[in-house]
Design a protein around this motif. Structure first.
Motif, PDB file in Angstrom:
ATOM      1  N   ILE A 264       0.804  -1.224   0.000  1.00 10.95           N
ATOM      2  CA  ILE A 264       0.000   0.000   0.000  1.00 10.95           C
ATOM      3  C   ILE A 264       0.838   1.277   0.000  1.00 10.95           C
ATOM      4  O   ILE A 264       0.441   2.291  -0.562  1.00 10.95           O
ATOM      5  CB  ILE A 264      -1.008  -0.006   1.181  1.00 10.95           C
ATOM      6  N   CYS A 265       2.033   1.238   0.593  1.00 13.11           N
ATOM      7  CA  CYS A 265       2.817   2.483   0.734  1.00 13.11           C
ATOM      8  C   CYS A 265       3.308   3.032  -0.596  1.00 13.11           C
ATOM      9  O   CYS A 265       3.308   4.225  -0.809  1.00 13.11           O
ATOM     10  CB  CYS A 265       4.020   2.256   1.641  1.00 13.11           C
ATOM     11  N   ASN A 266       3.781   2.125  -1.484  1.00 13.93           N
ATOM     12  CA  ASN A 266       4.355   2.643  -2.736  1.00 13.93           C
ATOM     13  C   ASN A 266       3.471   2.302  -3.934  1.00 13.93           C
ATOM     14  O   ASN A 266       3.943   2.124  -5.041  1.00 13.93           O
ATOM     15  CB  ASN A 266       5.774   2.100  -2.943  1.00 13.93           C
ATOM     16  N   ALA A 267       2.183   2.208  -3.681  1.00 16.17           N
ATOM     17  CA  ALA A 267       1.257   1.844  -4.763  1.00 16.17           C
ATOM     18  C   ALA A 267       1.203   2.946  -5.819  1.00 16.17           C
ATOM     19  O   ALA A 267       0.986   4.108  -5.499  1.00 16.17           O
ATOM     20  CB  ALA A 267      -0.131   1.598  -4.186  1.00 16.17           C
ATOM     21  N   ASN A 268       1.413   2.543  -7.084  1.00 16.78           N
ATOM     22  CA  ASN A 268       1.123   3.437  -8.204  1.00 16.78           C
ATOM     23  C   ASN A 268      -0.321   3.117  -8.587  1.00 16.78           C
ATOM     24  O   ASN A 268      -0.598   2.080  -9.191  1.00 16.78           O
ATOM     25  CB  ASN A 268       2.082   3.154  -9.365  1.00 16.78           C
ATOM     26  N   TRP A 269      -1.242   3.989  -8.231  1.00 17.31           N
ATOM     27  CA  TRP A 269      -2.664   3.636  -8.303  1.00 17.31           C
ATOM     28  C   TRP A 269      -3.158   3.450  -9.721  1.00 17.31           C
ATOM     29  O   TRP A 269      -4.039   2.647  -9.979  1.00 17.31           O
ATOM     30  CB  TRP A 269      -3.498   4.657  -7.526  1.00 17.31           C
ATOM     31  N   THR A 270      -2.569   4.175 -10.677  1.00 21.85           N
ATOM     32  CA  THR A 270      -2.973   3.985 -12.076  1.00 21.85           C
ATOM     33  C   THR A 270      -2.622   2.569 -12.518  1.00 21.85           C
ATOM     34  O   THR A 270      -3.451   1.822 -13.026  1.00 21.85           O
ATOM     35  CB  THR A 270      -2.255   4.998 -12.995  1.00 21.85           C
ATOM     36  N   THR A 271      -1.355   2.176 -12.297  1.00 23.90           N
ATOM     37  CA  THR A 271      -0.900   0.836 -12.689  1.00 23.90           C
ATOM     38  C   THR A 271      -1.639  -0.233 -11.900  1.00 23.90           C
ATOM     39  O   THR A 271      -2.047  -1.263 -12.440  1.00 23.90           O
ATOM     40  CB  THR A 271       0.619   0.697 -12.407  1.00 23.90           C
ATOM     41  N   LEU A 272      -1.807   0.029 -10.608  1.00 29.87           N
ATOM     42  CA  LEU A 272      -2.458  -0.944  -9.726  1.00 29.87           C
ATOM     43  C   LEU A 272      -3.873  -1.257 -10.215  1.00 29.87           C
ATOM     44  O   LEU A 272      -4.239  -2.429 -10.363  1.00 29.87           O
ATOM     45  CB  LEU A 272      -2.485  -0.350  -8.316  1.00 29.87           C
ATOM     46  N   PHE A 273      -4.649  -0.227 -10.502  1.00 26.78           N
ATOM     47  CA  PHE A 273      -6.027  -0.472 -10.931  1.00 26.78           C
ATOM     48  C   PHE A 273      -6.078  -1.111 -12.325  1.00 26.78           C
ATOM     49  O   PHE A 273      -6.971  -1.896 -12.623  1.00 26.78           O
ATOM     50  CB  PHE A 273      -6.853   0.820 -10.878  1.00 26.78           C
TER      51      PHE A 273
END
Length: 283
Positions: free
Chosen positions: A203-212
């Motif tokens: 969760i700390c270094n999540a790249n939210w665009t890539t993650l989703f």
């Protein structure tokens, strides 16, 4: 033995050919198994940045799964509202003014650090009321903490005993290790992801665009090649054709009896291929 004409199709289906035949037709890349996604968001004081990322990027996620022609619904388990720690999903996924929509339902419950799995159990009837029969069910946990009240093993056995979860998948956006933004490692969530072959993100270094995007691919994955049948085939035998060309059972496809659907096997047909599935069934 060979039927002599006196038996019914149920006593001698393999010889008589007297049972009615049903054909279900689908279009690859257009119709497939429905997917129902439950997202649980920890709304405790340390989660403000992650909550704002969920609000900002959830529509991208919905847009991705919509683009691969999946019939999806999203159920958000979190307190509704526009303040920092509450969640309001804007259109097109959400409705106007934080409302629900045809594809989105919010179960209005404040989620604290440790109680995500407990709250899922408490609100299961409401969550499942928005799900479809035979849907592929995916749960996404977003927290920087652990599950205190419910273990992974207890949750998994509880949910598997409920109808519709035979192949559910649990994804974790949690603390995978200590330090940084992590309050506690989300071990119970990690265990559930391992049990169900779900994805795990730190969760700390999540790249939210890539993650989703990655989550979207995973959520859409198997459902694009699963086709629920309208009747139950006799002897688990079905015939599948792609644009009129017969395919081989066990090679290009498999029938899954417990779920009563056909699972295609790679390489998949081209988009817009007509998939016809024919079988005899008991009248």
């Amino acid at each position: 033995g060979v039927c002599n004409g006196k038996e019914t199709c149920l006593t001698c289906p393999q010889d008589c050919g007297q049972c009615p035949t049903k054909c279900d037709t689908f279009t690859y890349g257009v119709t497939a198994r429905a997917v129902d996604i439950v997202i649980i968001v920890d709304q405790s004081g340390s989660m403000s940045q992650e909550i704002s990322s969920v609000k900002a990027y959830l529509n991208q996620f919905a847009s991705y799964i919509s683009g691969v022609k999946i019939d999806y619904r999203v159920i958000m388990l979190a307190k509704r509202g526009t303040s920092t720690y509450y969640i309001c999903i804007p259109p097109p996924l959400g409705g106007a003014n934080c409302a629900d929509s045809t594809r989105y339902k919010q179960v209005d419950q404040l989620i604290n650090s440790w109680d995500s799995l407990k709250q899922y159990q408490a609100h299961a009837a409401t969550i499942e009321g928005f799900m479809r029969k035979n849907s592929l069910r995916q749960i996404v946990e977003i927290t920087d903490d652990r599950s205190y009240y419910v273990t992974a093993a207890a949750f998994n056995s509880w949910i598997k005993a409920r109808p519709g979860y035979s192949d559910y998948v649990f994804h974790s956006i949690v603390g995978l290790n200590t330090g940084g933004c992590v309050a506690s490692v989300g071990q119970q969530y990690i265990d559930l992801s391992n049990m169900t072959k779900g994805m795990k993100f730190h969760i700390c270094n999540a790249n939210w665009t890539t993650l989703f995007q990655q989550l979207g691919k995973s959520v859409a994955g198997s459902a694009t090649a699963q086709y629920p049948l309208t009747k139950t085939p006799l002897l688990n035998k079905v015939e599948v054709s792609y644009n009129g060309v017969k395919q081989t059972q066990g090679v290009q496809y498999a029938y899954i009896p417990g779920s009563n659907w056909v699972q295609l096997k790679p390489p998949y047909p081209a988009n817009n291929t007509t998939i016809k599935i024919c079988y005899q069934y008991a009248p």
